[in-house]
Write an enzyme that holds these catalytic residues in place. Sequence first.
Site, PDB file in Angstrom:
ATOM      1  N   CYS A 118     115.845   0.243  43.186  1.00  0.00           N
ATOM      2  CA  CYS A 118     116.603   0.188  41.935  1.00  0.00           C
ATOM      3  C   CYS A 118     118.072   0.453  42.264  1.00  0.00           C
ATOM      4  CB  CYS A 118     116.036   1.209  40.947  1.00  0.00           C
ATOM      5  SG  CYS A 118     116.484   0.932  39.230  1.00  0.00           S
ATOM      6  N   CYS A 190     115.459  -5.525  38.994  1.00  0.00           N
ATOM      7  CA  CYS A 190     116.059  -6.579  38.165  1.00  0.00           C
ATOM      8  C   CYS A 190     116.484  -7.786  38.995  1.00  0.00           C
ATOM      9  CB  CYS A 190     117.249  -6.021  37.409  1.00  0.00           C
ATOM     10  SG  CYS A 190     116.773  -4.768  36.224  1.00  0.00           S
ATOM     11  N   GLU A 440     127.170   2.669  32.419  1.00  0.00           N
ATOM     12  CA  GLU A 440     127.443   1.235  32.534  1.00  0.00           C
ATOM     13  C   GLU A 440     127.528   0.627  31.139  1.00  0.00           C
ATOM     14  OE1 GLU A 440     124.271  -0.304  34.925  1.00  0.00           O
ATOM     15  OE2 GLU A 440     125.144   0.470  36.779  1.00  0.00           O
ATOM     16  N   SER A 466     127.178  -2.744  34.764  1.00  0.00           N
ATOM     17  CA  SER A 466     125.965  -3.150  35.444  1.00  0.00           C
ATOM     18  C   SER A 466     126.290  -4.355  36.308  1.00  0.00           C
ATOM     19  CB  SER A 466     124.935  -3.539  34.394  1.00  0.00           C
ATOM     20  OG  SER A 466     123.990  -4.406  34.945  1.00  0.00           O
TER      21      SER A 466
HETATM   22 FE1  FES Z   1     115.947  -0.839  38.125  1.00  0.00          FE
HETATM   23 FE2  FES Z   1     117.460  -2.875  37.165  1.00  0.00          FE
HETATM   24  S1  FES Z   1     116.729  -2.548  39.164  1.00  0.00           S
HETATM   25  S2  FES Z   1     116.737  -1.117  36.118  1.00  0.00           S
END
Ligand code: FES
Length: 550
Positions: A118, A190, A440, A466
Amino acid sequence: MFRQRDLIFTPMNSGKRHSHLVTDGPSRAPARAMMKAIGFTDEDLAKPLIGIANTWTEIGPCNHHLRAQFNTVSISDGISMGTEGMKTSLISREVIADSIELVARGNSLDGLVCLSACDKTNPGVMMALARLDLPGLALYGGSINHGQHNGKALTVQDVFEAVGAFNAGKIDAKEFHSIENAACPTVGACGGQFTANTMATIMEAIGISPAGLNGIPATAGEKNQAAFRCGELVMDLVRKNLKPSQIMTRPAFENAIASVAASGGSTNAVLHLLALAREANIPLKIDEFDAISVKTPTIATLKPGGLYTAVEMHQAGGISLLLRRLLEGGLLQGDCVTVTGRSLGDEVRAAPETPGQQVIRPTDKPFKPTGGLVIMHGNLAEEGGVLKLAGTAIKHFKGPARVFNCEEDAMAAVTAGKIKAGDVVVIRYEGPKGGPGMREMLGVTGALAGADMSETVALLTDGRFSGATRGFSIGHVAPEAFVGGLIAFVQEGDTIEIDVAARQLQVEIAPAELVKRKAGWKAPAPRYTRGVMAKYANTVSSASEGAVTS
Ligand code: FES
């Protein structure tokens, strides 16, 4: 054959540089007894003790698939975004590094494998490896698969932007709900070149992850083989006593910055690499990101500034192909050693390319002639601010300030239609100390993008963005409002000018007027006076130095 008396009486195994203090000799019998309670045998105890630091949590999809060995914490930004909880995100980076350091020191580990997936976990584990300087490596858990909606690949970015589109009446509730349901179909981090995948790219470019393994998607079967390979590699690293300080060198940091520039990566890379450099004792200044970005073309077209997702990037040839292209273009220092013991050049020189792929180009046929990161200065950002060029075509902007003292107020103004084309949205008291935690602003930038205003409204903040943010946005403005940076004295309607070519971010306030405004100013009361948030606010450095606490 192993004999019990070997463990008790013989000199340490050459790989047990630290753990012999825990396991060897008669006085350590109680420790051995406790370790046997959790499955260690005498044969196991005679071997080096390797920790597997793991950012597993069930709270979000990013780290969901990583459960094994000892665990640290993780905040899923995609879930916390736009809430008070998002203030914990950057703070968690320090806690992750600190907690791994504590476990590794506390248990006299000889080596370390870090699994992470993450935004803050990736830099956190690298910071711990740099700080401990133990033989070790990091493996990224991998990207989520993208969703599909009306023939289009979706990521969580599309959901943030759908919020703006729905508020602006551009899509109906049914369409909005379909996008929400389709965007995140599996576990994994993500799915664009947002912060997690940017940091995964860095981890290979800087040599602390084995080349070719981070880009394997979270749900692909090969990820397990990659993890097995990391287990073999860490034993090699321990045997050779090859440490992060020999890998994360000054040229390796330059390679890492080039990889961010070439891939249109997240502005958070600036913050995290500055912090990592501090842990690794490498001198690195914020302006060096601009210098490398200017000479490094953008050669991958990845979301949010480009077209493709992380899984599509991997299918095209992945991070290794990106690094190969940089090497061929003379923009990568190939002799840096990596955790495989081989040089980065040797690792990526023959990286395969999928025939017909449209994601990664050679450096002489780039998508853009320069990289995506620009470091701004000027009276509003004397210590620096970060603009992501990859997400916008604008080069100059001048307009009236629309001032908000927190993200929520700015979001309310955007969703109520109070922000107009030509405005410069200023969001302050969101810096490392003031937030605290430097939130963010993806909720706000996503809402602007969804309302088709990302190219007509500028936004600046002492908070962050972000990796999924697009639009004309400058973050990390330092000094921050809470410590009396000029951003604290901007008022509604002041003219702000942003000149990208000159790297200038200026507000027009007459000197006499500024003296008047400063005379009445006092830092607001801290939002937290106890616990980890207050501890962080009291110790954190400027964003221009990586917002570190050590
Ligand atoms: Fe974990 Fe986006 S990579 S919230």
